[in-house]
Write an enzyme that holds these catalytic residues in place. Structure first.
Site, PDB file in Angstrom:
ATOM      1  N   ARG A  74       0.893  -1.122   0.005  1.00  0.00           N
ATOM      2  CA  ARG A  74      -0.106   0.030   0.068  1.00  0.00           C
ATOM      3  C   ARG A  74       0.675   1.147   0.120  1.00  0.00           C
ATOM      4  NH1 ARG A  74      -2.554   3.115   4.792  1.00  0.00           N
ATOM      5  NH2 ARG A  74      -4.131   4.522   3.486  1.00  0.00           N
ATOM      6  N   HIS A 118      -3.008  10.938   0.589  1.00  0.00           N
ATOM      7  CA  HIS A 118      -2.247  10.852   1.867  1.00  0.00           C
ATOM      8  C   HIS A 118      -1.749  12.003   2.336  1.00  0.00           C
ATOM      9  CE1 HIS A 118      -0.886   7.294   4.778  1.00  0.00           C
ATOM     10  NE2 HIS A 118      -0.781   8.493   5.281  1.00  0.00           N
ATOM     11  N   GLU A 163      -7.558   8.569   6.114  1.00  0.00           N
ATOM     12  CA  GLU A 163      -7.625   9.226   7.248  1.00  0.00           C
ATOM     13  C   GLU A 163      -8.200  10.749   7.366  1.00  0.00           C
ATOM     14  OE1 GLU A 163      -4.583   8.852  10.190  1.00  0.00           O
ATOM     15  OE2 GLU A 163      -4.717   6.635  10.107  1.00  0.00           O
ATOM     16  N   ASN A 288      -7.337   1.957   9.672  1.00  0.00           N
ATOM     17  CA  ASN A 288      -6.260   2.143  10.564  1.00  0.00           C
ATOM     18  C   ASN A 288      -6.459   2.002  11.716  1.00  0.00           C
ATOM     19  OD1 ASN A 288      -5.297   2.509   7.785  1.00  0.00           O
ATOM     20  ND2 ASN A 288      -4.604   4.720   8.133  1.00  0.00           N
ATOM     21  N   TYR A 290      -4.598   1.792  15.777  1.00  0.00           N
ATOM     22  CA  TYR A 290      -3.284   2.079  16.497  1.00  0.00           C
ATOM     23  C   TYR A 290      -3.419   1.715  18.090  1.00  0.00           C
ATOM     24  CZ  TYR A 290      -0.863   3.404  12.484  1.00  0.00           C
ATOM     25  OH  TYR A 290      -0.272   3.382  11.226  1.00  0.00           O
ATOM     26  N   GLU A 348      -3.575  -0.103   8.117  1.00  0.00           N
ATOM     27  CA  GLU A 348      -2.565   0.376   8.936  1.00  0.00           C
ATOM     28  C   GLU A 348      -2.533  -0.267  10.197  1.00  0.00           C
ATOM     29  OE1 GLU A 348      -1.361   4.484   9.109  1.00  0.00           O
ATOM     30  OE2 GLU A 348      -1.877   4.751   6.830  1.00  0.00           O
TER      31      GLU A 348
HETATM   32  N1  LIG Z   1       1.103   8.505  13.996  1.00  0.00           N
HETATM   33  N2  LIG Z   1       1.361   7.561  13.167  1.00  0.00           N
HETATM   34  C1  LIG Z   1       1.604   6.611  12.425  1.00  0.00           C
HETATM   35  C2  LIG Z   1       0.614   6.510  11.150  1.00  0.00           C
HETATM   36  C3  LIG Z   1       1.121   7.891  10.074  1.00  0.00           C
HETATM   37  O1  LIG Z   1       2.597   7.512  10.038  1.00  0.00           O
HETATM   38  C4  LIG Z   1       0.399   7.478   8.947  1.00  0.00           C
HETATM   39  O2  LIG Z   1       0.847   8.533   7.784  1.00  0.00           O
HETATM   40  C5  LIG Z   1      -1.158   7.942   9.070  1.00  0.00           C
HETATM   41  O3  LIG Z   1      -1.886   7.324   8.044  1.00  0.00           O
HETATM   42  C6  LIG Z   1      -1.524   7.132  10.619  1.00  0.00           C
HETATM   43  O4  LIG Z   1      -1.117   8.147  11.686  1.00  0.00           O
HETATM   44  C7  LIG Z   1      -0.627   6.782  11.431  1.00  0.00           C
END
Ligand SMILES: N#[N+]C[C@@H]1[C@@H](O)[C@H](O)[C@@H](O)[C@@H]2O[C@H]12
Length: 444
Positions: A74, A118, A163, A288, A290, A348
């Protein structure tokens, strides 16, 4: 615990975080190029000028993907590389770069999964109001159509936005991310135009594309710090603001009433036809994941309570996120039950830890990251058993990279990058993930 046949194993990156060369070969600057070059906004004054030098080292990075046994990769396309002004004349050198990348991925047996946006809006469009301008949806559809016609067929999995909540909250409310606005009245307008852009891009894809397109959202389950009514109300508000904010319009064609009440006078009257556009059906949802958010009422903070009470005995990552794999299961079951069990990819999942330095002989013993990934993958197996239509998983991230306003201070990679010389070193977590892929999860 083998995963279903056909479960897709991958890793993810994003253009501005790894490519470098942001202005090379006719590319137009993005808002992140501007943001990083504005003193005081990014840790250590770091920029994406070099990053992981992926724009030049991509063959080496595809070799790393092969070593990991990735089935899919991706990545995101930098809008300003293919349309330097955001609209109008295309930059063939930019399109050529992504065409070469895609062709070599296919050559390596790795399925490309391309994200159109992005976070790196062309600066020229920001000068025209950016996501605050209702025309942004048309600008985005023009860009999407251009890359669809060039790459569809070789790219069979597309994402419109990555996001959108972070784009809105970070870029227009907290100001922590590009373009660094802090305006309550701008936030819902930006969120709405992002959703309109998503809908127009999906419609453009239906007109020319032959494969699959979806949306990637960050979902963070919210749990009350206590049974006190004020904590439960604060938790519902936090859930409305982050999780239902984009999911409800896309899957149910309307905004959460709690969200609308939260913004009050700052919530515009949007045309009903916009919601019909936004709910244009998609083929899959990218999530995504976390961490979770334990919410304690913090009436002085709109819209999100800022206090995140520390959970005794929990492990925290370098970004201050609690390691909480149960939240991934809860999130997947919430999506399954509230939104009709759509096909889902974890697009993610990963963690930044204070990795040990590269050892003699070239090894990075990042046991905490391996444990984080193992815990979350085990939960995915349970989610599938509980009926979630889970299709695949992308670790964040393939490479250590530019962690936005954190600069290069946070490392998420399966592969260590020495930014002084661009040397790549496979971490223990990467070698472990390769075994997970080879066994389709059997070794978990
Ligand atoms: N912070 N963090 C890691 C990660 C970031 O590096 C990504 O670009 C985003 O899509 C999402 O926020 C997650």
């Amino acid at each position: 615990m083998a995963f279903p046949d056909g479960f897709l194993w991958g890793a993810a990156t994003a253009a501005y975080q790894i490519e470098g060369s942001p202005l090379a070969d006719g590319a137009g600057a993005s808002i992140w190029h501007r943001f990083c070059h504005t003193p005081g906004l990014v840790h250590g004054g770091d920029t994406g000028d070099v990053a992981c030098d992926h724009y030049r080292r991509w063959p080496e990075d595809i070799a790393l993907m092969r070593r990991l046994g990735l089935q899919s990769y991706r990545f995101s396309i930098a809008w300003g590389r293919v349309l330097p002004q955001g609209t109008g004349t295309a930059n063939s050198a930019g399109l050529d770069f992504y065409e070469r990348l895609v062709d070599q991925l296919l050559e390596a047996g790795i399925a490309p999964n391309a994200t159109l946006y992005h976070w790196d809006l062309p600066a020229a469009l920001d000068d025209r109001g950016g996501w605050l301008n209702r025309d942004s949806a048309d600008w985005f559809a023009e860009y999407a159509d251009l890359v669809f016609r060039r790459l569809d067929g070789r790219v069979k999995m597309w994402t419109t936005l990555n996001e959108p909540w972070v784009v809105m909250d970070g870029g227009y409310l907290s100001g922590a991310l590009a373009p660094g606005h802090r305006n309550l009245f701008e936030a819902p307008i930006v969120a709405h135009n992002l959703l309109r852009a998503h809908g127009k891009a999906v419609q453009a894809y239906r007109a020319s594309g032959a494969h699959r397109i979806g949306l990637v959202v960050n979902l963070e389950p919210k749990y009350p710090a206590s049974d006190a009514p004020q904590d439960r109300v604060a938790t519902r508000r936090a859930h409305a603001y982050m999780n239902r904010h984009f999911m409800d319009p896309v899957f149910r064609g309307r905004y959460d009433a709690v969200l609308v009440r939260m913004f009050g006078a700052a919530w515009p009257a949007f045309p009903a036809s916009d919601l019909d556009l936004i709910r244009t059906p998609i083929d899959f949802l990218g999530i995504n994941y976390y961490t979770r958010n334990v919410v304690r009422d913090d009436a002085g903070r709109f819209p999100l309570p800022v206090e995140r009470p520390v959970q005794r005995g929990a492990t925290y990552t370098e970004t201050g996120w609690e390691v909480f794999p149960q939240g991934l299961l809860d999130t997947l079951n919430w999506v399954r039950t509230r939104y009709g069990n759509p096909p889902v990819y974890i697009t993610e999942n990963g963690a930044a830890f204070d990795d040990p330095p590269v050892a003699q002989g070239g090894a990075v013993h990042d046991a905490l990251r391996t444990d984080y990934l193992r815990q979350h993958l085990r939960v995915l197996h349970r989610a599938i058993a509980e009926g979630c239509d889970l299709r695949g998983y992308y670790a964040w991230s393939l490479l250590d990279n530019l962690e936005w306003a954190h600069g290069y201070s946070k490392r998420f990679g399966l592969v260590h990058v020495d930014y002084r010389n661009q040397r790549r070193t496979l971490k223990d977590s990467g070698a472990w993930y390769a075994r997970v892929i080879a066994s389709n999860g059997q070794c978990l």
